[in-house]
Motif scaffolding. Sequence first.
Motif, PDB file in Angstrom:
ATOM      1  N   PRO A 453      31.848  -7.273   9.701  1.00  0.00           N
ATOM      2  CA  PRO A 453      30.954  -7.209   8.540  1.00  0.00           C
ATOM      3  C   PRO A 453      29.561  -7.721   8.900  1.00  0.00           C
ATOM      4  N   GLN A 454      28.555  -7.095   8.279  1.00  0.00           N
ATOM      5  CA  GLN A 454      27.158  -7.457   8.536  1.00  0.00           C
ATOM      6  C   GLN A 454      26.454  -7.702   7.210  1.00  0.00           C
ATOM      7  N   VAL A 455      25.721  -8.795   7.134  1.00  0.00           N
ATOM      8  CA  VAL A 455      24.918  -9.112   5.954  1.00  0.00           C
ATOM      9  C   VAL A 455      23.553  -9.585   6.437  1.00  0.00           C
ATOM     10  N   SER A 456      22.514  -9.051   5.829  1.00  0.00           N
ATOM     11  CA  SER A 456      21.169  -9.499   6.178  1.00  0.00           C
ATOM     12  C   SER A 456      20.382  -9.756   4.899  1.00  0.00           C
ATOM     13  N   ARG A 457      19.343 -10.575   5.024  1.00  0.00           N
ATOM     14  CA  ARG A 457      18.488 -10.893   3.885  1.00  0.00           C
ATOM     15  C   ARG A 457      17.034 -10.780   4.296  1.00  0.00           C
ATOM     16  N   GLN A 458      16.209 -10.422   3.327  1.00  0.00           N
ATOM     17  CA  GLN A 458      14.765 -10.399   3.529  1.00  0.00           C
ATOM     18  C   GLN A 458      14.098 -11.021   2.313  1.00  0.00           C
ATOM     19  N   ASN A 459      13.077 -11.822   2.579  1.00  0.00           N
ATOM     20  CA  ASN A 459      12.273 -12.381   1.499  1.00  0.00           C
ATOM     21  C   ASN A 459      10.843 -12.487   2.009  1.00  0.00           C
ATOM     22  N   TYR A 460       9.935 -11.819   1.325  1.00  0.00           N
ATOM     23  CA  TYR A 460       8.548 -11.855   1.783  1.00  0.00           C
ATOM     24  C   TYR A 460       7.615 -11.775   0.581  1.00  0.00           C
ATOM     25  N   LEU A 461       6.407 -12.287   0.796  1.00  0.00           N
ATOM     26  CA  LEU A 461       5.388 -12.358  -0.248  1.00  0.00           C
ATOM     27  C   LEU A 461       4.198 -11.507   0.175  1.00  0.00           C
ATOM     28  N   ASP A 462       3.734 -10.636  -0.723  1.00  0.00           N
ATOM     29  CA  ASP A 462       2.566  -9.799  -0.476  1.00  0.00           C
ATOM     30  C   ASP A 462       1.452 -10.187  -1.435  1.00  0.00           C
ATOM     31  N   VAL A 463       0.260 -10.374  -0.898  1.00  0.00           N
ATOM     32  CA  VAL A 463      -0.934 -10.612  -1.693  1.00  0.00           C
ATOM     33  C   VAL A 463      -1.856  -9.417  -1.466  1.00  0.00           C
ATOM     34  N   LEU A 464      -2.077  -8.618  -2.511  1.00  0.00           N
ATOM     35  CA  LEU A 464      -2.718  -7.316  -2.370  1.00  0.00           C
ATOM     36  C   LEU A 464      -4.001  -7.265  -3.210  1.00  0.00           C
ATOM     37  N   PRO A 465      -5.147  -7.523  -2.590  1.00  0.00           N
ATOM     38  CA  PRO A 465      -6.410  -7.453  -3.339  1.00  0.00           C
ATOM     39  C   PRO A 465      -6.864  -6.001  -3.508  1.00  0.00           C
ATOM     40  N   SER A 466      -7.725  -5.776  -4.496  1.00  0.00           N
ATOM     41  CA  SER A 466      -8.307  -4.449  -4.709  1.00  0.00           C
ATOM     42  C   SER A 466      -9.710  -4.604  -5.289  1.00  0.00           C
ATOM     43  N   PHE A 467     -10.558  -3.639  -4.937  1.00  0.00           N
ATOM     44  CA  PHE A 467     -11.933  -3.625  -5.434  1.00  0.00           C
ATOM     45  C   PHE A 467     -12.410  -2.181  -5.473  1.00  0.00           C
ATOM     46  N   GLN A 468     -13.046  -1.785  -6.561  1.00  0.00           N
ATOM     47  CA  GLN A 468     -13.659  -0.464  -6.628  1.00  0.00           C
ATOM     48  C   GLN A 468     -14.907  -0.531  -7.504  1.00  0.00           C
ATOM     49  N   THR A 469     -15.876   0.288  -7.127  1.00  0.00           N
ATOM     50  CA  THR A 469     -17.133   0.310  -7.870  1.00  0.00           C
ATOM     51  C   THR A 469     -17.641   1.738  -7.981  1.00  0.00           C
ATOM     52  N   ARG A 470     -18.353   1.999  -9.071  1.00  0.00           N
ATOM     53  CA  ARG A 470     -19.011   3.283  -9.289  1.00  0.00           C
ATOM     54  C   ARG A 470     -20.492   3.025  -9.496  1.00  0.00           C
ATOM     55  N   ILE A 471     -21.323   3.702  -8.709  1.00  0.00           N
ATOM     56  CA  ILE A 471     -22.774   3.549  -8.781  1.00  0.00           C
ATOM     57  C   ILE A 471     -23.356   4.869  -9.280  1.00  0.00           C
ATOM     58  N   ARG A 472     -23.907   4.862 -10.485  1.00  0.00           N
ATOM     59  CA  ARG A 472     -24.457   6.081 -11.087  1.00  0.00           C
ATOM     60  C   ARG A 472     -25.939   6.181 -10.707  1.00  0.00           C
ATOM     61  N   LEU A 473     -26.200   6.892  -9.611  1.00  0.00           N
ATOM     62  CA  LEU A 473     -27.570   7.004  -9.116  1.00  0.00           C
ATOM     63  C   LEU A 473     -28.450   7.780 -10.080  1.00  0.00           C
ATOM     64  N   THR A 474     -27.948   8.912 -10.584  1.00  0.00           N
ATOM     65  CA  THR A 474     -28.621   9.745 -11.575  1.00  0.00           C
ATOM     66  C   THR A 474     -27.544  10.313 -12.480  1.00  0.00           C
ATOM     67  N   PRO A 475     -27.895  11.017 -13.550  1.00  0.00           N
ATOM     68  CA  PRO A 475     -26.860  11.659 -14.364  1.00  0.00           C
ATOM     69  C   PRO A 475     -25.998  12.647 -13.577  1.00  0.00           C
ATOM     70  N   GLU A 476     -26.548  13.198 -12.469  1.00  0.00           N
ATOM     71  CA  GLU A 476     -25.795  14.187 -11.693  1.00  0.00           C
ATOM     72  C   GLU A 476     -25.065  13.572 -10.503  1.00  0.00           C
ATOM     73  N   PHE A 477     -25.603  12.507  -9.912  1.00  0.00           N
ATOM     74  CA  PHE A 477     -25.047  11.929  -8.692  1.00  0.00           C
ATOM     75  C   PHE A 477     -24.432  10.563  -8.974  1.00  0.00           C
ATOM     76  N   GLN A 478     -23.257  10.336  -8.387  1.00  0.00           N
ATOM     77  CA  GLN A 478     -22.686   9.005  -8.423  1.00  0.00           C
ATOM     78  C   GLN A 478     -21.886   8.750  -7.152  1.00  0.00           C
ATOM     79  N   VAL A 479     -21.782   7.478  -6.784  1.00  0.00           N
ATOM     80  CA  VAL A 479     -21.074   7.046  -5.585  1.00  0.00           C
ATOM     81  C   VAL A 479     -19.929   6.136  -6.003  1.00  0.00           C
ATOM     82  N   ARG A 480     -18.774   6.319  -5.372  1.00  0.00           N
ATOM     83  CA  ARG A 480     -17.624   5.439  -5.590  1.00  0.00           C
ATOM     84  C   ARG A 480     -17.266   4.771  -4.266  1.00  0.00           C
ATOM     85  N   LEU A 481     -17.036   3.463  -4.311  1.00  0.00           N
ATOM     86  CA  LEU A 481     -16.594   2.684  -3.168  1.00  0.00           C
ATOM     87  C   LEU A 481     -15.328   1.925  -3.556  1.00  0.00           C
ATOM     88  N   ALA A 482     -14.369   1.853  -2.650  1.00  0.00           N
ATOM     89  CA  ALA A 482     -13.113   1.180  -2.995  1.00  0.00           C
ATOM     90  C   ALA A 482     -12.495   0.540  -1.758  1.00  0.00           C
TER      91      ALA A 482
END
Length: 750
Positions: A453-482
């Motif tokens: 018989p085989q038994v295994s265990r796993q325990n781990y912690l993830d810290v997951l940051p996120s960032f996104q931005t929208r830059i509206r240069l003009t009514p027609e153009f915009q930039v997204r960064l993430a």
Amino acid sequence: MPYNDQSKAFDPSANLLLTKRWDTPIGEIGALVNFSYVRMTYRNADRYADSAIISPLGFGADDPADDMTVTTPGVGNFRFPANAGNFYEKGVRHRPAINGAIQWRPTPDLEIYAEGLWQAYRGKVLRDGFNVNFERRSIDGIAPTLSNVVLVEGEPLKAASFTKTGGYVPEFFRSTQDDQTDTYQAALGFKWKTDRATLSGDFAYTYSKYEADEDSVDGQLASAPTINVEWDVKGSAIFDLGDFDKTNPANYIWRGYYQRHFVTKGDGVQGRLDLDLDTDFDWLPKIQVGIRASDRTALMQNNNRYAYTAGLGLPLASLPTGELELINDGFRGDPQRFQNWLAPTRGSIRDNVEALRQLAYASVQQLTIMFPNDGGIRDAVTKFATEEIPFDPLNGFTAKEKSYAMHGQGKYEFDLGDVAVDGTFGVRVVNTDGRYSGFSRVNGSDGTSQIVPQVSRQNYLDVLPSFQTRIRLTPEFQVRLAYNQTRTRPSFGQLNPSLNITRNSPGPDGSPPQYAAFGNGGNPNLKPLTSKNYDATLEYYFSKNGSATLAVFYRDLQGFISNYTRDVMDPDYGRIQINRPENAGKGEIKGAEASFQTFFDFLPGFLSGFGVQANVTYLDGTNALPTVLGEGARQVRITGLSKWAYNLTGFYEKGPVSARLSYNHRSSYINSYNRNSNEDQYAGEITRGISRLDFSASYEAIKGITLVGNVSNILGKPFNNYRYYNETQYFPRDLRVEGRYFSLGVRFKM
């Protein structure tokens, strides 16, 4: 009413959605019920060449006694696939489903809802396979003879075609399977709004079970016919059996009987609670926080048994399945020369399962007298003694996994002069705790085995940051960064701790073998695939219906999971070779995507309804293979990743008419990496690029009643892959032909 041009069958499909809303003294109530049913009859055909590449005289330390006779003068030694054959699959799939929801709004600020779902699958499958073996050792100890050998011009040691006589007899099977899935899901939730906050949450339970019963009758030819084979004709091997009479039942012998009962099931409970809070800060108008919790379990069990009966020489026509039929192939104008053979009918196999089991039991009992030292035959006697297939602890696992998560996110917005900026930033913290159980078998070189018989265990912690931005240069153009980080967990099956190990025997002179043992199984030490993701997009909206975008992205990866064969120094066994899932090393994906969409609404009249969509994606992805003993990690292309993919869609939307014609293409991609005889690693198997064309249209003939039509896979391009056996040479492998689908229907709304 869909139609498949390979199965030549019409299939019904239907969907009915009913909704109703009531105003009552206790508040507003709404209900929804949806019924759907889809049936699909399909047929696929595949001709193939084996991935294993062999030679008539052997390379290295092969036994000269196994050498084939080659009568063609001057060709020397050469390489070719070990097997070639045909594989057909056809079946009927039924997919019924019912889902419903009820909402209650006792006050304008509070909503409570309940949802339920039943989704099912019922299938009847028939699989036929015919295999021609070209290996150097035959069952009767007589190596085959090769004649009429033609080598590929300009490629040394590579066979284009030849004729084989003697050796292994061709083998075939007819496998029947009935399978089904049932999935149930229920959820209860709420949403409560105040002036500045919204609190929501729900609790859900899911249960799913898949079950399959398979019964296969195996056969072989009564003698070895002459085989003429060509190894690369329109994407794979083709062959014929000379003057073999495929319609004569006397030419077929019963080879064996296989039974399998497979079950996989799982359930899970999950809950969440989220708070959206409006703030008094102009630059940070909203904050969102929440918690998640889930508890999942899974089980897989694959019980099976096989009775190998070829040693008795029983005619295939003598089985309780009765008269044999000439099977139907699934090709569409394919050059394969041998396509059909005799086999029992599907119905006769399914109707005589117990009679076949009893015959298999009596046959293996008789074979124990003929071969008293064969442990496999003795094992089959035990397994076929009962009507129910015995439980096999080695072919199953159980898993339990809990996860707990918290997240927080803020929405921001501000102006930089005339430029408006907004976006989000936040973090997600996840703790995963899993327990995985199975059994391993160690086979000793003396024939003994031990189940552990085989038994295994796993325990781990993830810290997951996120960032996104929208830059509206003009009514027609915009930039997204993430930027964000993600984790992809291994599947329960990949984490299965079971490992089957077979010890190797010493050489004839007592010298230690190159590998102390060989093994295969799961890998409880797998880590999640981690990725740091960077994205930038420039968007241009040149009209209310038109846009163009250009995006670039980068993924910093660690730990792609795939199956590998590699060497491991085990503390108990020494140097062993294992095939199992492994985490690859560090990798990256760099890419860019361009897309365009517009209506030609500047054109007059009905022409203004035309439009077009187009996009193209380029990806360059590499990762390090798992390290090999004595070698550094090698950087290779990521499996399953095409460098180029593009889509082009023309559409029409005007009045009662809607139509869409879509073309898409993806370039070749690598399926897997394998080790060759020199212990280097290389791109073992690659799938060729493929294109697809689909069409759909609808017409609202009467208000609320719409006629719809679809055609899928118009081009009918086959799936095709090929296997490299050294750094520069390859043989084609599978060529799989799939059907085109046509459908007509009616959609109504009341």
